[in-house]
Design a protein around this motif. Sequence first.
Motif, PDB file in Angstrom:
ATOM      1  N   VAL A 373       0.839  -1.208   0.000  1.00  0.00           N
ATOM      2  CA  VAL A 373       0.000   0.000   0.000  1.00  0.00           C
ATOM      3  C   VAL A 373       0.871   1.253   0.000  1.00  0.00           C
ATOM      4  N   ALA A 374       1.897   1.276   0.853  1.00  0.00           N
ATOM      5  CA  ALA A 374       2.758   2.456   0.934  1.00  0.00           C
ATOM      6  C   ALA A 374       3.465   2.711  -0.399  1.00  0.00           C
ATOM      7  N   LEU A 375       3.978   1.667  -1.034  1.00  0.00           N
ATOM      8  CA  LEU A 375       4.682   1.843  -2.299  1.00  0.00           C
ATOM      9  C   LEU A 375       3.748   2.308  -3.412  1.00  0.00           C
ATOM     10  N   VAL A 376       2.568   1.697  -3.500  1.00  0.00           N
ATOM     11  CA  VAL A 376       1.620   2.058  -4.557  1.00  0.00           C
ATOM     12  C   VAL A 376       1.124   3.487  -4.364  1.00  0.00           C
ATOM     13  N   GLN A 377       0.787   3.861  -3.122  1.00  0.00           N
ATOM     14  CA  GLN A 377       0.304   5.222  -2.887  1.00  0.00           C
ATOM     15  C   GLN A 377       1.386   6.253  -3.177  1.00  0.00           C
ATOM     16  N   ALA A 378       2.633   5.937  -2.781  1.00  0.00           N
ATOM     17  CA  ALA A 378       3.712   6.880  -3.047  1.00  0.00           C
ATOM     18  C   ALA A 378       3.940   7.051  -4.549  1.00  0.00           C
ATOM     19  N   ALA A 379       3.847   5.956  -5.302  1.00  0.00           N
ATOM     20  CA  ALA A 379       4.074   6.026  -6.746  1.00  0.00           C
ATOM     21  C   ALA A 379       2.889   6.642  -7.479  1.00  0.00           C
ATOM     22  N   TRP A 380       1.670   6.297  -7.067  1.00  0.00           N
ATOM     23  CA  TRP A 380       0.482   6.748  -7.784  1.00  0.00           C
ATOM     24  C   TRP A 380       0.201   8.232  -7.539  1.00  0.00           C
ATOM     25  N   HIS A 381       0.340   8.640  -6.255  1.00  0.00           N
ATOM     26  CA  HIS A 381       0.012  10.028  -5.900  1.00  0.00           C
ATOM     27  C   HIS A 381       1.256  10.905  -5.748  1.00  0.00           C
ATOM     28  N   PHE A 382       2.433  10.283  -5.784  1.00  0.00           N
ATOM     29  CA  PHE A 382       3.682  11.006  -5.637  1.00  0.00           C
ATOM     30  C   PHE A 382       3.664  11.869  -4.371  1.00  0.00           C
ATOM     31  N   CYS A 383       3.360  11.198  -3.249  1.00  0.00           N
ATOM     32  CA  CYS A 383       3.333  11.889  -1.970  1.00  0.00           C
ATOM     33  C   CYS A 383       3.634  10.878  -0.875  1.00  0.00           C
ATOM     34  N   LEU A 384       3.836  11.386   0.323  1.00  0.00           N
ATOM     35  CA  LEU A 384       4.187  10.525   1.447  1.00  0.00           C
ATOM     36  C   LEU A 384       2.935   9.869   2.019  1.00  0.00           C
ATOM     37  N   PRO A 385       2.838   8.532   2.003  1.00  0.00           N
ATOM     38  CA  PRO A 385       1.650   7.837   2.539  1.00  0.00           C
ATOM     39  C   PRO A 385       1.732   7.709   4.065  1.00  0.00           C
ATOM     40  N   ARG A 386       1.421   8.778   4.760  1.00  0.00           N
ATOM     41  CA  ARG A 386       1.630   8.820   6.206  1.00  0.00           C
ATOM     42  C   ARG A 386       0.801   7.775   6.950  1.00  0.00           C
ATOM     43  N   ARG A 387      -0.455   7.628   6.556  1.00  0.00           N
ATOM     44  CA  ARG A 387      -1.308   6.679   7.290  1.00  0.00           C
ATOM     45  C   ARG A 387      -0.830   5.254   7.089  1.00  0.00           C
ATOM     46  N   ALA A 388      -0.479   4.909   5.862  1.00  0.00           N
ATOM     47  CA  ALA A 388       0.026   3.557   5.608  1.00  0.00           C
ATOM     48  C   ALA A 388       1.313   3.315   6.383  1.00  0.00           C
ATOM     49  N   LEU A 389       2.182   4.314   6.448  1.00  0.00           N
ATOM     50  CA  LEU A 389       3.431   4.150   7.191  1.00  0.00           C
ATOM     51  C   LEU A 389       3.174   4.045   8.694  1.00  0.00           C
ATOM     52  N   ALA A 390       2.189   4.799   9.192  1.00  0.00           N
ATOM     53  CA  ALA A 390       1.856   4.692  10.618  1.00  0.00           C
ATOM     54  C   ALA A 390       1.325   3.302  10.948  1.00  0.00           C
ATOM     55  N   ALA A 391       0.416   2.784  10.107  1.00  0.00           N
ATOM     56  CA  ALA A 391      -0.092   1.422  10.322  1.00  0.00           C
ATOM     57  C   ALA A 391       1.024   0.402  10.196  1.00  0.00           C
ATOM     58  N   LEU A 392       1.933   0.627   9.251  1.00  0.00           N
ATOM     59  CA  LEU A 392       3.074  -0.275   9.089  1.00  0.00           C
ATOM     60  C   LEU A 392       3.977  -0.241  10.311  1.00  0.00           C
ATOM     61  N   GLY A 393       4.150   0.935  10.902  1.00  0.00           N
ATOM     62  CA  GLY A 393       4.972   1.033  12.106  1.00  0.00           C
ATOM     63  C   GLY A 393       4.377   0.259  13.273  1.00  0.00           C
ATOM     64  N   LEU A 394       3.066   0.404  13.487  1.00  0.00           N
ATOM     65  CA  LEU A 394       2.410  -0.355  14.547  1.00  0.00           C
ATOM     66  C   LEU A 394       2.536  -1.866  14.306  1.00  0.00           C
ATOM     67  N   THR A 395       2.284  -2.270  13.068  1.00  0.00           N
ATOM     68  CA  THR A 395       2.355  -3.698  12.737  1.00  0.00           C
ATOM     69  C   THR A 395       3.772  -4.232  12.900  1.00  0.00           C
ATOM     70  N   GLY A 396       4.754  -3.462  12.405  1.00  0.00           N
ATOM     71  CA  GLY A 396       6.142  -3.902  12.525  1.00  0.00           C
ATOM     72  C   GLY A 396       6.589  -4.020  13.969  1.00  0.00           C
ATOM     73  N   ALA A 397       6.164  -3.094  14.826  1.00  0.00           N
ATOM     74  CA  ALA A 397       6.531  -3.165  16.243  1.00  0.00           C
ATOM     75  C   ALA A 397       5.969  -4.427  16.887  1.00  0.00           C
ATOM     76  N   CYS A 398       4.710  -4.736  16.594  1.00  0.00           N
ATOM     77  CA  CYS A 398       4.102  -5.954  17.141  1.00  0.00           C
ATOM     78  C   CYS A 398       4.788  -7.200  16.586  1.00  0.00           C
ATOM     79  N   LEU A 399       5.149  -7.163  15.304  1.00  0.00           N
ATOM     80  CA  LEU A 399       5.811  -8.315  14.693  1.00  0.00           C
ATOM     81  C   LEU A 399       7.166  -8.572  15.339  1.00  0.00           C
ATOM     82  N   LEU A 400       7.938  -7.532  15.564  1.00  0.00           N
ATOM     83  CA  LEU A 400       9.252  -7.693  16.193  1.00  0.00           C
ATOM     84  C   LEU A 400       9.118  -8.179  17.631  1.00  0.00           C
ATOM     85  N   PHE A 401       8.148  -7.634  18.366  1.00  0.00           N
ATOM     86  CA  PHE A 401       7.944  -8.085  19.743  1.00  0.00           C
ATOM     87  C   PHE A 401       7.550  -9.560  19.772  1.00  0.00           C
TER      88      PHE A 401
END
Length: 793
Positions: A373-401
């Motif tokens: 999602v983050a890659l497609v949104q960044a490429a399609w809209h040429f902007c920073l996908p903040r919400r996707a990155l925030a969700a990815l951060g939460l998910t990544g933190a839980c995955l590492l824990f």
Amino acid sequence: MAEAPSFPRSAPLAAPVREPGAGGPPPRGGHTAPRGLLRRVSVWLPATAVVACAGAALGFYHVPVADLALFSLYVVLGIALPGLLLVRVLYRRAHTLPEEIALGLTLGYALEVLTYIPARALGAPLFVLAWPVCTYVAFLAVPRLRRYWKGGVRAKRTPLWWSWCSAASVIYLIGWSAVTFFRSEPLTWPALGKSFVDMPFHLALVGELKNHMPPTMPAVAGEPLVYHWFVYAHLAAASWVTGVEPLVLVFRLAMLPMLAAFVVLLGTVGRRITGSRAGALAGVAGTLLITAPSLYVGQAAGVLNWKALQSWASPTQTFGALFFAPIVLLLIDLLEGKRPSRRLWALLAILLVAVMGAKATYLPLLTAGLVAVALVQAAWHFCLPRRALAALGLTGACLLFAQFVLFGGVRQGLLVDPLMLIRVTLRDMTSLDLDTAAQPVSVLGVTMLCVLSGAITWSGVLGLLGRPRLLVRPVVTLVLGMAVAGLGMALLFGHPHLSQIYFLQAPSPYVAMVAVCGLLHIVRRARLSPRAVVFAAAAGMLAVYLIRAILDVEVPLTAGQGDSVLFLPYLALLGVVVLAVLVLRATQRSRLRTFALVICLVTAAGTPAAWFTRLLPDPQSSPTAAVQEAASTKPVIPKPVIPEGEFAAGRWLRAHSAPDDVIATNVHCRWGYETPCDSREFWATALSERRVLVEGWGYTAANMDRWQPGQAVENLPFWDRDRIEANDVVFRAPSPAVVRRLRADYGVRWLLVDEREVTPGSNLGAFAKLRFDSGDYAVFELPGSGGSAVERR
């Protein structure tokens, strides 16, 4: 950089059609009050039908009325209702009452588990009730919260046809549970002893979570429990609060409310993805009835034999699937909504933590989907996908824990072994010996069959190609990213019990929804009539049945048959598709209509056709086929002899021992599987709810991480020779020194003895005190432990 523009919350494919009973002014004329009363009564009829069917099924399969009443009361008042109140505060979006209840139940499960963990660690398991009590107090005492008792932001009325369809789906799961599980998994001994191999393992973990926190592997005392164990914490909490036996919870009660909530939430997700209730219903049906489009006669294997996502034999799978559905729902709001509130992020965080310990499969897939999602949104809209990155951060933190704390960084049998699942599938379908190397061409061909079977079932996804904007819609990108990652992980990794196939199963409900979305879009865009759609679907179903009947490819293949015959049915189906394209083009159908009709044909050749062929007479269901099966050269595994007395001995130990007591037993192998030893034996821990020095070690992390391809992990010997020798010598040649060592070095207090396996003349009673004797089993207490007279049955 600017944030990506938001998407419509539901992205409907066509203008919404006003549904009967969906609100608006009442009709003119009198009798509005009786009609309103009739409407309110009729709304509750589907739920009443579900409750009646569940009660009838559970009563027929010997669930005590008191247990059913206590468990139902706890689920409603201790989990669902306080969860519903919190959902109304945190998730301020219009939901129907069934959706609110399902969301509340799911959030309630999460908070129950997260409360039970510290409560059990403090030695006060009943403190798990603190969270519902505090919730009730807050919503009664705080004026601003009192209004949530009456309801939240309520959606329009649910059409009765939708309510009845949802109820019918739940009733189907109740009937499915009764036929496929209740009937074959009894509650009484000795028939209980013949249960599916994993069932005593589930019971053992419930007993461990009832008595200890943090938990360890109860069948090998002291070994870490490297497993997703949150569902067992829920079962332990429910047993503490209600007093219902874990046996009844695991075998009859606990999964039913989870399955019901999963159906409702899946329908909610489906409506958000497809934009219609009819599309959501098709997606729910595809999820519950999903099966591979097998074109063979007989039972296919591995990746060509998908299992249902819901499961009684795997409570972790059902629990994880339930938590993941609202996560997808929340991500739709967070990624496609205009300005999501902080409350939604908090709710997402809670559910991510819950799914982290419920099923390890989901977080890696979700991480891959959010990266897409983050890659497609960044490429399609040429902007920073903040919400996707925030969700990815939460998910990544839980995955590492989860990986490095909850699961201790071990691989639990999972290793990089490309196409291991395909090789096993090929060998099962061709009856090859496991030591025989498969030809690379055959392995590649079966890999293509795996991909093709998925493409057939979910070919509706191709309908989105007509509108690229739908393909970059965040939820579509998320689902397709998870599906591709799931396929890649299933093909990349190896596992002794083929658990990598869960990577294929986990995203399947949401791929089904996206496939329905694409199918609806292409049918509407091509303006196909209902008659044309029905004819195309019927042609697909008929083609599958004729291919099975005419080609008659039976699996596993008989000796002498080349594995190339496996590809003939799918080549024939490909020929049918090509012929359909030629005929449609010859009749001057447009490319768009031809494309839409072919997708309808192929979709019908998938899951519906697979079930359709199972309902019709099988070409191989004949006396000749029965004789051939009876003359098979496959070895016959003897039926295990269930010993008398083990149930009574295990329950006696539970009643007369302390939770921290350690038991030693002389049974390490499943009954009937002693040579070679199948070390998946867990009945002593399951029945006694106590830790055992060494019982079965098949599922321990230490054993799983020793596995290499070509080995049977359950047949590997125990790795600690000193411990197993100290355990076994007391039953072969007991002596005061042996007993003292067992007591002093390993903390063993009790011996649970299968007297059929004791060395004749060992005279164990001279060195340990006999406390209980029943049938083939006896319980001894080691010296220095106290005790009284022997009990016999």
